[in-house]
Motif scaffolding. Structure first.
Motif, short mmCIF file in Angstrom:
data_model
loop_
_atom_site.label_atom_id
_atom_site.label_comp_id
_atom_site.label_asym_id
_atom_site.label_seq_id
_atom_site.Cartn_x
_atom_site.Cartn_y
_atom_site.Cartn_z
N THR A 126 0.77 17.26 -14.55
CA THR A 126 0.01 18.23 -13.68
C THR A 126 -0.94 17.43 -12.85
O THR A 126 -1.53 18.28 -11.98
CB THR A 126 -1.09 19.01 -14.82
N LYS A 127 -1.04 16.33 -13.03
CA LYS A 127 -2.08 15.36 -11.97
C LYS A 127 -1.44 13.91 -12.48
O LYS A 127 -1.33 13.34 -13.31
CB LYS A 127 -3.35 15.34 -12.53
N ALA A 128 -1.28 13.14 -11.07
CA ALA A 128 -0.90 11.71 -11.02
C ALA A 128 -1.68 11.17 -10.09
O ALA A 128 -1.76 11.35 -8.60
CB ALA A 128 0.61 11.57 -11.09
N LYS A 129 -2.63 10.03 -10.42
CA LYS A 129 -3.47 9.31 -9.29
C LYS A 129 -2.99 7.91 -9.60
O LYS A 129 -2.97 7.31 -10.67
CB LYS A 129 -4.91 9.37 -10.06
N VAL A 130 -2.49 7.37 -8.39
CA VAL A 130 -2.02 6.04 -8.79
C VAL A 130 -2.74 5.11 -7.51
O VAL A 130 -3.02 5.56 -6.52
CB VAL A 130 -0.39 5.97 -7.90
N SER A 131 -2.96 4.11 -8.20
CA SER A 131 -3.95 2.97 -7.31
C SER A 131 -3.26 1.64 -7.11
O SER A 131 -2.92 1.10 -8.31
CB SER A 131 -5.18 2.80 -8.19
N ALA A 181 0.85 -1.22 0.09
CA ALA A 181 -0.20 0.03 0.25
C ALA A 181 0.94 1.37 0.04
O ALA A 181 0.31 2.43 -0.38
CB ALA A 181 -0.92 -0.12 1.32
N MET A 182 2.17 1.38 0.36
CA MET A 182 3.17 2.42 0.14
C MET A 182 3.66 2.47 -1.28
O MET A 182 3.93 3.75 -1.51
CB MET A 182 4.29 2.12 1.49
#
Length: 95
Positions: free
Chosen positions: A51-56, A34-35
């Motif tokens: 400009t944006k980074a969403k990491v799942s 999860a880290m």
């Protein structure tokens, strides 16, 4: 005539300021805790033009929005790889 040419040059040079953002989804199959997304997001956020980074972690994917006049998908992949998480392109979107 010279004023027209100078004006045209400035207009063409400023077109990149109106560039549409690009979005790419990267698969990160080696994220195993999860880290990991914190490290990946930090690496991507440090790339000029992002400009944006969403990491799942659950999906093992990163959705990155960036200005393609300042960076490229190859540089994003390089950033994740250098952080210890090699990635592959899953999808690209342009508006």
């Amino acid at each position: 005539m010279q004023k027209f040419i100078v004006s045209l040059i400035f207009t063409l040079a400023s077109l990149s300021a109106w560039a549409d953002p690009q979005t790419v989804t990267l698969l990160l199959p080696t994220m195993n805790c999860a880290m990991c997304p914190i490290t990946v997001k930090k690496a991507l956020s440090q790339v000029e033009g992002v400009t944006k980074a969403k990491v799942s972690y659950e999906d093992k994917k990163a959705v990155v929005t960036f200005d393609d006049t300042h960076t490229s998908i190859e540089k994003l992949i390089e950033a994740t790889t250098n952080a210890g998480y090699p990635s592959n392109v899953v999808e690209t979107k342009t508006p």
